[in-house]
Scaffold this motif. Structure first.
Motif, PDB file in Angstrom:
ATOM      1  N   LEU A  38       0.822  -1.207   0.000  1.00 32.13           N
ATOM      2  CA  LEU A  38       0.000   0.000   0.000  1.00 32.13           C
ATOM      3  C   LEU A  38       0.859   1.260   0.000  1.00 32.13           C
ATOM      4  O   LEU A  38       0.550   2.238  -0.685  1.00 32.13           O
ATOM      5  N   ASP A  39       1.939   1.248   0.779  1.00 34.89           N
ATOM      6  CA  ASP A  39       2.839   2.403   0.816  1.00 34.89           C
ATOM      7  C   ASP A  39       3.428   2.676  -0.561  1.00 34.89           C
ATOM      8  O   ASP A  39       3.543   3.833  -0.991  1.00 34.89           O
ATOM      9  N   SER A  40       3.806   1.617  -1.250  1.00 35.76           N
ATOM     10  CA  SER A  40       4.362   1.777  -2.592  1.00 35.76           C
ATOM     11  C   SER A  40       3.313   2.348  -3.541  1.00 35.76           C
ATOM     12  O   SER A  40       3.598   3.242  -4.353  1.00 35.76           O
ATOM     13  N   LEU A  41       2.097   1.852  -3.410  1.00 31.25           N
ATOM     14  CA  LEU A  41       1.009   2.316  -4.271  1.00 31.25           C
ATOM     15  C   LEU A  41       0.700   3.785  -4.020  1.00 31.25           C
ATOM     16  O   LEU A  41       0.593   4.591  -4.959  1.00 31.25           O
ATOM     17  N   VAL A  42       0.561   4.155  -2.754  1.00 36.27           N
ATOM     18  CA  VAL A  42       0.234   5.538  -2.404  1.00 36.27           C
ATOM     19  C   VAL A  42       1.381   6.470  -2.774  1.00 36.27           C
ATOM     20  O   VAL A  42       1.168   7.598  -3.230  1.00 36.27           O
TER      21      VAL A  42
END
Length: 492
Positions: A143-147
């Motif tokens: 999720l961190d990578s996506l955001v």
């Protein structure tokens, strides 16, 4: 085959696998502990009720074991492999460097090099394994990578960022909740987040069941509630409210939705407020809902709100009151609550409120004088125009007599104050043409009648003087006197 396959594995009741116990135990700490150093030739059976990923996941780790610790790890299977490796304790304590858990963690380390599609594929698989993914922290990294990419795209091109968010509508409500929380923590633009949540709700409603709609709505409302209210579209909130009317969502979520709408009620329109009443009620529109929205708008105290916002709501509510006033089923208690809901500072003029009350009294002719007086207490007579107060209200038989008297008194005080101001400034204003003075004001009418009577008496005196002067002039003319004085203009 019967000699090699000495272990029978039942995976969640979905499928049963026949495998070689020694091969599987070489890589699985869980099975190794279970069987120890047993060399029994008898076939054993293991039943798993909560194997992550089900039969498909067990098949993947079996291939890993039979292929001597080699497997192709990609975004499509990394979630299944990682969660299964955790469950089966396939770590370095059993198989040394050739362990599945380490291999999947190494693959995840390269997540920053994955494409947007790879991340979406991985998240779609993770959402079915949320418990295992969340406990490991791997999901947070995805999720961190996506955001992080969304933030970068938004800085470069807001339109591209919005388009990328639209692709996330394939994710489950639980995954969306985690995603939005990550976006908020990274201070992502709240306007874009709110637009995405509205889009997510609409797109999901086309493909899910009624039970799932409850979950999606409650999720969207709960997530919107965490955002800055100024970043949320009031029109879109009313759109969700109309959907909520047909679904029985939790009271907590409904209260949050009404609180968000109420906080920006000054942006609403009359059409937004004209929501049909709940099933089983007799009145046309949901007056109780509007009263709750007003309460939410004023919850911080009207003294904290800018006057412009309060007056916008005042204008809106006056229109709403006029719209619901003709409803013959609307109880006087509800109408009273509407007309008294806002402070006096919300209105510069009471004319619209007066007209709405007049309509209500006309439709509800059977109201008692006490009920009428309670409703009329909402009127500020000093804010009524001359037409509404002197001409209309003062002779309106539908209103209590006390109200008509109060209207006359109020207008007399205004006239008095106006005259005092004129005298103080020593200004004389001459009016030509027709003087239109209200015949409804009894004192003024009596005063005018008295003036008219005195004028008529003066006219009679003037006529008598004319007759007498004519006789005198005639007699003088006969006597030979040719000089005469002209008559006053008043008597000519």
């Amino acid at each position: 085959m019967a000699v090699c396959c000495d272990l029978e594995v039942d995976v969640n009741g979905e499928e049963t696998f026949l495998v070689h116990k020694e091969i599987i135990c070489t890589f699985s700490g869980r099975l190794s502990k279970l069987f120890g150093k047993s060399t029994s030739a008898k076939r054993n059976k293991v039943i798993f009720h909560d194997f992550p990923g089900g039969a498909g996941s067990f098949e993947l780790i079996s291939r890993f074991c039979y292929n001597n610790g080699k497997v192709d790890i990609n975004p499509s299977n990394i979630s299944l492999l990682y969660s299964a490796a955790q469950f089966m304790e396939m770590n370095d304590s059993v198989s040394g460097n050739c362990n599945l858990l380490e291999k999947t963690e190494e693959a995840i380390e390269e997540i920053s090099y994955w494409t947007w599609s790879d991340l979406l594929i991985t998240l779609k698989h993770w959402q079915n394994l949320q418990q295992a993914a969340t406990s490991s922290g791997i999901l947070e990294r995805c999720l961190d990578s996506l955001v992080g990419r969304l933030v970068s795209n938004n800085e470069a091109s807001p339109c591209a960022s919005t388009s990328s968010l639209d692709n996330l509508s394939v994710l489950s409500p639980i995954m969306i909740e985690l995603l939005v929380k990550s976006m908020v923590s990274k201070k992502y633009d709240h306007v874009i987040i709110s637009r995405f949540l509205f889009y997510y709700q609409k797109s999901k409603f086309c493909i899910i069941s009624s039970d799932e709609k409850h979950k999606v709505l409650e999720l969207v409302i709960d997530m919107l509630y965490t955002l800055d209210s100024n970043s949320i579209s009031c029109k879109s909130l009313f759109g969700i409210l109309r959907v909520v009317l047909n679904l029985n969502i939790s009271k907590n979520s409904r209260n949050k939705l009404e609180s968000m709408i109420g906080s920006q009620l000054d942006r609403a329109t009359l059409d937004n407020l004209l929501i049909p009443s709940p099933y089983g009620t007799s009145y046309l529109y949901d007056v109780n809902l509007v009263l709750r929205l007003l309460k939410a708008f004023l919850c911080g105290g009207d003294w904290k709100l800018p006057p412009v916002r309060i007056k916008k709501v005042g204008t809106l509510i006056d229109l709403y009151i006029a719209e619901v006033a003709p409803d013959p089923c609307l109880k006087s208690s509800k109408f009273l609550a509407l007309v008294t809901a806002l402070p006096d500072s919300a209105r510069d003029s009471s004319d619209e409120l007066y007209r709405a009350i007049n309509i209500y009294f006309e439709v509800h002719a059977g109201l008692s004088e006490d009920d009428k007086m309670k409703i009329c207490c909402a009127l500020n007579y000093e804010k009524l125009s001359t037409e509404a107060c002197c001409i209309h209200l003062s002779q309106n038989a539908k209103f209590p007599e006390k109200c008509t008297v109060q209207a006359r008194i109020s207008k007399q005080l205004k006239f008095k104050n106006l005259l005092q101001k004129d005298e103080a400034s020593e200004e004389t204003v001459v009016y030509t043409g027709r003087l239109d003075i209200s015949a409804d004001n009894e004192n003024l009418r009596e005063h005018l009648q008295g003036m008219q009577g005195r004028v008529m008496e003066l006219e009679k005196v003037c006529k008598k003087m004319q007759i007498q002067m004519a006789k005198i002039m005639k007699s003088k003319a006969v006597a030979g006197h040719s000089t005469s004085r002209s008559l006053p203009r008043l008597c000519s």
